[in-house]
Structure formats: C-alpha cells, structure tokens
Design an enzyme around this catalytic site. Structure first.
Site, mmCIF file in Angstrom:
data_model
loop_
_atom_site.group_PDB
_atom_site.id
_atom_site.type_symbol
_atom_site.label_atom_id
_atom_site.label_comp_id
_atom_site.label_asym_id
_atom_site.label_seq_id
_atom_site.Cartn_x
_atom_site.Cartn_y
_atom_site.Cartn_z
ATOM 1 N N ASP A 1 49.964 36.855 -12.751
ATOM 2 C CA ASP A 1 50.182 35.933 -11.632
ATOM 3 C C ASP A 1 51.686 35.700 -11.500
ATOM 4 O OD1 ASP A 1 47.416 35.829 -12.033
ATOM 5 O OD2 ASP A 1 47.276 33.729 -11.449
ATOM 6 N N LYS B 1 47.903 34.082 -3.779
ATOM 7 C CA LYS B 1 47.486 32.828 -4.409
ATOM 8 C C LYS B 1 48.304 31.683 -3.822
ATOM 9 C CE LYS B 1 47.651 30.774 -9.102
ATOM 10 N NZ LYS B 1 47.919 31.079 -10.518
ATOM 11 N N LYS C 1 43.237 33.569 -3.940
ATOM 12 C CA LYS C 1 43.068 32.612 -5.039
ATOM 13 C C LYS C 1 43.720 31.280 -4.690
ATOM 14 C CE LYS C 1 44.193 31.778 -9.936
ATOM 15 N NZ LYS C 1 44.768 32.338 -11.184
#
Length: 318
Positions: A155, A218, A254
């Site tokens: 991430d 995300k 996400k």
C-alpha cells in the site's frame, strides 16, 4: 488477487478534461444508504462477504510481534465458531482478505500466518507512510525490503504536493517506478483524499494512479482528518468504471479509515454493487482497510444467531 493492471501511457488530455459535479455527487452519496438496504439473512450474508474483504490492520507506533500475532489469529478465524455454526457456515473456511502492517512487522505476520497454515496475504504500507514526504530513493527501497520480507501487497502513498500542483507527469512517473519496485506484489495506491483539496483532484489522481499501473486505488491512510467518505467513494468508483470502459482493465477499490460500524460497511457494499457491479463484490477487487469494523460485524452476526447483543466479554477482540 485479480490480473495485474499493465497500465497505459499518461493521457493528460483525459486527465485535464475532468470536471466533477459536486452537488450531483453529494446527492448520489446521500441516497445510497436511504433508498435501499438488506435485512435478516441477506444482511448476515452481506456481512460475511464484508469480512472476507477486510484488510485487518494494525498501524500503531506501539505495534509488537505479539499484537501482530494476535491479529493474524483473528484474520484466520475472524468470526467465532459457534456463530458460524449457527449460520450454517462452519465449514466455509472464512478468512479476512489480508493482514496489513508496518514494514518492520511484515516478517512477524508472514511467519505467524505460515504457522497457522492460513492462505492470507500480508499487506504492508510503504513509501514513507503516511505522509510520503521522503526521498523517492528511500521510498522505493522500502517497497523492495517489504517484498523481500514476504509482503504480497504493498500500500503506497502518493506525493500529495504533485497532485496539488497539477504535476501529473511527475506523479505518474513516481507511481510507475513504485509499481516496478513492487515486482510480483500487488500495488494499492493511497490517494490521501483528505489532503487533495477537491473531488476533481481525487478523480484526476485516481486516473493517473491507474494509468501508472496501480492494481487498486485506496482512499486514505487513516491518519488524515478526512478519510473514507461516500462522496469520495462515488468519485473513485466512477473513475474506475471509466478506466475500465476505456482500457478494458479492472482496477480494485479500497476505502480505509473511519469505517467502524457494520451498517456503514453495508452502504459501501451497495455503492460497489451499484457503481461497479457484481464483478467487484469480492476480495480480489474490493478491500476495506479497518481494525475495529470486524468486532461490530461479529456483534451483529451474534445478534442474528442468538437474538441478543453480546456483552463485551463474549467478543473480546471487539
């Protein structure tokens, strides 16, 4: 996870022609949780699906090997056996989507999940999380170290300054370099939406991240003042949909930060179903970054099975 996104050339014409209708986005977000919902056994089924999409996360300064170990055990068996039996799902092998930790804790998580025999990927935040205010060289090195330690998902955080200044070429080049550093690990690109200024910037940053090869986009680090909120979700899902229509590549989504209640996650699932479709309603294409959410889902499932809410001692991990 799904097939990798090969990315494409940066199309500045596409990026710069983006305009967001803010009142329309807000109106769409406000109606998501009011005009439709799911109840009874359907709600229980949706909540179980949500469990499989959770990146069970600990990102605290006082993380230790012991609490990462505890997190891994919870990810491998997220809902109490008696509740699963009451739902007729005791043999389903239900697990969370991933365990998400800081780079220094990747080794602990990989070791523990292997010991448990759990086929759950370890995700690691990287690239100077949460601020991203580090030299590119050290950010790329951090990715490589995480992958070497066994992380299957990375991430990353974007350089917000580049987004705020409209330096889309610079942002594209950095994200592309990070994608290369990830190797076989899937890359989730955190936009830090609360620090991008406008929803138009959120849409543009989403497009640039996908063009550069991100497998997921995300919302947030969870450390900003504004994290996962529905208007942002609408905008990012529309960007994913447009990118898929134009390129044929499916990108995952996400939301992370601030999703703590079971009733809230149901609205996010409705958003995914209506904006992107059933192909995105699985943990290959949809993840939820959360730490406290699982406890509330387990409480709601307990209520469905036993007809009452559990006391604090009955669901200690909550």
């Amino acid at each position: 996870m799904s097939d990798r996104n090969p990315g494409c050339e940066l199309d500045l014409g596409w990026v710069n022609n983006t305009r967001i209708n803010l009142p329309a986005v807000k109106r769409r977000a406000e109606t998501l949780g009011t005009r439709r919902t799911v109840k009874k056994q359907w709600q229980a089924a949706w909540l179980l699906r949500a469990v499989t999409c959770i990146d069970l996360t600990t990102l605290s300064g006082d993380d230790t090997g012991a609490n990462v170990q505890r997190l891994c055990h919870k990810a491998a068996r997220p809902v109490r056996y008696d509740i699963m039996k009451g739902l007729g799902m005791e043999d389903a092998g239900l697990t969370c989507g991933a365990v998400c930790v800081y780079p220094a804790r990747v080794v602990d998580a990989v070791r523990e999940l292997k010991k448990l025999g759990a086929d759950i990927p370890v995700a690691s935040v990287a690239t100077g999380f949460p601020s991203g205010q580090y030299h590119l060289k050290t950010r790329l090195e951090e990715i490589k170290l995480c992958v070497a330690d066994g992380a299957k998902e990375i991430d990353i955080v974007i350089n917000r300054e580049m987004a705020l200044n409209g330096n889309w070429q610079g942002l594209y080049d950095e994200i592309k370099a990070m994608r290369e550093a990830c190797g076989e690990a899937h890359m989730k690109t955190i936009l830090a939406v609360g620090e991008l200024g406008t929803l138009t910037n959120v849409y543009k940053a989403s497009l640039v991240a996908m063009m550069a090869g991100s497998d997921f986009i995300k919302t947030s680090t969870g450390k900003e003042g504004v994290n996962a909120i529905l208007p942002v979700g609408v905008v990012m899902c529309r960007a994913i949909r447009e990118f898929h229509e134009r390129t044929g590549h499916k990108i995952g989504f996400k939301p992370a930060g601030g999703i703590r209640a079971a009733k809230d996650v149901l609205v996010w699932l409705i958003l995914i179903k209506e904006e992107l479709g059933d192909d995105w309603l699985n943990n290959q294409m949809f993840r939820i970054g959360a730490s406290g959410l699982l406890g509330d889902i387990e409480r709601q499932l307990f209520h469905y099975v036993y007809g009452r809410y559990a006391s604090g001692s009955e669901i200690p991990m909550a």
